[in-house]
Design a protein around this motif. Structure first.
Motif, PDB file in Angstrom:
ATOM      1  N   SER A  16       0.828  -1.210   0.000  1.00  0.00           N
ATOM      2  CA  SER A  16       0.000   0.000   0.000  1.00  0.00           C
ATOM      3  C   SER A  16       0.865   1.262   0.000  1.00  0.00           C
ATOM      4  N   VAL A  17       1.927   1.270   0.801  1.00  0.00           N
ATOM      5  CA  VAL A  17       2.846   2.416   0.836  1.00  0.00           C
ATOM      6  C   VAL A  17       3.510   2.597  -0.524  1.00  0.00           C
ATOM      7  N   PHE A  18       3.989   1.507  -1.112  1.00  0.00           N
ATOM      8  CA  PHE A  18       4.623   1.575  -2.431  1.00  0.00           C
ATOM      9  C   PHE A  18       3.655   2.164  -3.462  1.00  0.00           C
ATOM     10  N   ASN A  19       2.464   1.612  -3.535  1.00  0.00           N
ATOM     11  CA  ASN A  19       1.492   2.079  -4.532  1.00  0.00           C
ATOM     12  C   ASN A  19       1.139   3.547  -4.339  1.00  0.00           C
ATOM     13  N   ALA A  20       0.908   3.963  -3.104  1.00  0.00           N
ATOM     14  CA  ALA A  20       0.570   5.366  -2.841  1.00  0.00           C
ATOM     15  C   ALA A  20       1.745   6.279  -3.157  1.00  0.00           C
ATOM     16  N   SER A  21       2.947   5.844  -2.796  1.00  0.00           N
ATOM     17  CA  SER A  21       4.136   6.657  -3.045  1.00  0.00           C
ATOM     18  C   SER A  21       4.324   6.914  -4.538  1.00  0.00           C
ATOM     19  N   VAL A  22       4.160   5.870  -5.331  1.00  0.00           N
ATOM     20  CA  VAL A  22       4.339   6.017  -6.773  1.00  0.00           C
ATOM     21  C   VAL A  22       3.146   6.743  -7.399  1.00  0.00           C
ATOM     22  N   MET A  23       1.947   6.278  -7.109  1.00  0.00           N
ATOM     23  CA  MET A  23       0.766   6.810  -7.803  1.00  0.00           C
ATOM     24  C   MET A  23       0.430   8.242  -7.380  1.00  0.00           C
ATOM     25  N   GLU A  24       0.598   8.563  -6.107  1.00  0.00           N
ATOM     26  CA  GLU A  24       0.284   9.916  -5.632  1.00  0.00           C
ATOM     27  C   GLU A  24       1.539  10.773  -5.504  1.00  0.00           C
ATOM     28  N   GLY A  25       2.537  10.230  -4.842  1.00  0.00           N
ATOM     29  CA  GLY A  25       3.727  11.006  -4.530  1.00  0.00           C
ATOM     30  C   GLY A  25       4.574  11.386  -5.734  1.00  0.00           C
ATOM     31  N   GLU A  34       3.238   6.168 -17.024  1.00  0.00           N
ATOM     32  CA  GLU A  34       4.539   5.751 -16.479  1.00  0.00           C
ATOM     33  C   GLU A  34       4.379   5.188 -15.066  1.00  0.00           C
ATOM     34  N   ARG A  35       3.556   5.853 -14.254  1.00  0.00           N
ATOM     35  CA  ARG A  35       3.355   5.386 -12.880  1.00  0.00           C
ATOM     36  C   ARG A  35       2.639   4.038 -12.849  1.00  0.00           C
ATOM     37  N   LEU A  36       1.678   3.855 -13.736  1.00  0.00           N
ATOM     38  CA  LEU A  36       1.007   2.552 -13.815  1.00  0.00           C
ATOM     39  C   LEU A  36       1.977   1.458 -14.239  1.00  0.00           C
ATOM     40  N   ALA A  37       2.846   1.759 -15.192  1.00  0.00           N
ATOM     41  CA  ALA A  37       3.850   0.784 -15.627  1.00  0.00           C
ATOM     42  C   ALA A  37       4.831   0.476 -14.495  1.00  0.00           C
ATOM     43  N   TRP A  38       5.055   1.415 -13.615  1.00  0.00           N
ATOM     44  CA  TRP A  38       5.962   1.250 -12.477  1.00  0.00           C
ATOM     45  C   TRP A  38       5.348   0.326 -11.422  1.00  0.00           C
ATOM     46  N   VAL A  39       4.090   0.555 -11.078  1.00  0.00           N
ATOM     47  CA  VAL A  39       3.474  -0.219  -9.999  1.00  0.00           C
ATOM     48  C   VAL A  39       2.925  -1.558 -10.465  1.00  0.00           C
ATOM     49  N   GLN A  40       2.749  -1.721 -11.765  1.00  0.00           N
ATOM     50  CA  GLN A  40       2.187  -2.961 -12.291  1.00  0.00           C
ATOM     51  C   GLN A  40       3.219  -3.718 -13.107  1.00  0.00           C
ATOM     52  N   HIS A  41       2.877  -4.954 -13.392  1.00  0.00           N
ATOM     53  CA  HIS A  41       3.668  -5.764 -14.322  1.00  0.00           C
ATOM     54  C   HIS A  41       2.688  -6.332 -15.339  1.00  0.00           C
ATOM     55  N   LEU A  99      13.282   2.837  -1.399  1.00  0.00           N
ATOM     56  CA  LEU A  99      12.971   3.811  -0.347  1.00  0.00           C
ATOM     57  C   LEU A  99      11.666   4.464  -0.749  1.00  0.00           C
ATOM     58  N   PHE A 100      10.610   4.135  -0.030  1.00  0.00           N
ATOM     59  CA  PHE A 100       9.289   4.672  -0.339  1.00  0.00           C
ATOM     60  C   PHE A 100       8.621   5.134   0.948  1.00  0.00           C
ATOM     61  N   VAL A 101       7.981   6.287   0.868  1.00  0.00           N
ATOM     62  CA  VAL A 101       7.265   6.876   2.000  1.00  0.00           C
ATOM     63  C   VAL A 101       5.860   7.220   1.519  1.00  0.00           C
ATOM     64  N   HIS A 102       4.875   6.900   2.337  1.00  0.00           N
ATOM     65  CA  HIS A 102       3.501   7.257   1.993  1.00  0.00           C
ATOM     66  C   HIS A 102       3.422   8.776   1.840  1.00  0.00           C
ATOM     67  N   PRO A 103       2.753   9.270   0.785  1.00  0.00           N
ATOM     68  CA  PRO A 103       2.715  10.725   0.552  1.00  0.00           C
ATOM     69  C   PRO A 103       2.102  11.528   1.700  1.00  0.00           C
ATOM     70  N   ALA A 134      17.769   6.207  -8.128  1.00  0.00           N
ATOM     71  CA  ALA A 134      16.787   7.115  -7.549  1.00  0.00           C
ATOM     72  C   ALA A 134      15.914   7.741  -8.623  1.00  0.00           C
ATOM     73  N   SER A 135      14.647   7.863  -8.314  1.00  0.00           N
ATOM     74  CA  SER A 135      13.701   8.536  -9.200  1.00  0.00           C
ATOM     75  C   SER A 135      13.969  10.040  -9.192  1.00  0.00           C
ATOM     76  N   TYR A 136      13.277  10.743 -10.082  1.00  0.00           N
ATOM     77  CA  TYR A 136      13.354  12.211 -10.057  1.00  0.00           C
ATOM     78  C   TYR A 136      12.996  12.722  -8.660  1.00  0.00           C
ATOM     79  N   GLN A 137      12.003  12.099  -8.048  1.00  0.00           N
ATOM     80  CA  GLN A 137      11.537  12.535  -6.740  1.00  0.00           C
ATOM     81  C   GLN A 137      12.575  12.266  -5.649  1.00  0.00           C
TER      82      GLN A 137
END
Length: 182
Positions: A16-25, A34-41, A99-103, A134-137
């Motif tokens: 849940s933290v990973f998905n929120a971090s990528v999709m929202e953060g 791009e974010r969907l391709a990141w969180v999905q396979h 390294l992922f943090v909930h937004p 590391a991502s842009y973020q």
């Protein structure tokens, strides 16, 4: 805020933290596709089994606030013959793989606390270097910690199996960074 080692019982919250971090953060830095391709396979969410396998041979820390998992980081050995963090003369480099943090907890010091726990362990184990993609973020955070950018990377990710068959990838950009600990 409590920092502790990951347990398999944490996997649902970690996903849940990973998905929120990528999709929202990461929405400021990456498109929705791009974010969907990141969180999905190939159009499917990355499962708990995927995450348990990914983290199996790493040291992973989680951050908890009010009994809720709000972030995680892990340390992964590089170029070792055995999947272990017992580092010898050849294994003095390790990678921060995640390294992922909930937004909802962004800019609250969660990433720093997680990183400091990892750094303490890296030094205790006598590591000479840490790497991270590391991502842009995340890049500014790691540069603030003393990491130096080595190169820009483009990773081909496919949103669906059809995209893969037609060779229509999403190109996800990140950066390879390095920190010398000695």
């Amino acid at each position: 805020m409590q920092i502790r080692l990951f347990s398999s019982k944490d996997v649902t919250e970690l996903v849940s933290v990973f998905n929120a971090s990528v999709m929202e953060g990461a929405q400021e830095y990456y498109s929705l596709t791009e974010r969907l391709a990141w969180v999905q396979h190939r159009g499917e969410p990355r499962s708990e089994a995927y995450w348990l396998a990914k983290l199996a041979d790493t040291l992973t820390w989680v951050a908890e606030e009010d009994n809720k998992l709000v972030g995680f980081i892990n340390l992964k050995p590089i170029n070792l013959q055995t999947p272990s963090l017992t580092l010898g003369s050849e294994g003095q480099v390790a990678q921060i793989d995640c390294l992922f943090v909930h937004p909802d907890y962004g800019r609250a010091g969660v990433a720093t606390l997680l990183y400091l726990a990892l750094l303490e362990e890296a030094k205790r184990r006598g590591l000479k270097k840490l790497t991270v993609e590391a991502s842009y973020q995340a890049r500014p955070f790691f540069e603030k910690q003393g990491f130096h950018c080595i190169r820009r990377n483009e990773h081909r990710r496919y949103l669906t199996a059809a995209d893969e068959q037609q060779n229509k990838p999403q190109l996800l950009v990140n950066f390879s960074l390095l920190l010398s600990l000695s």
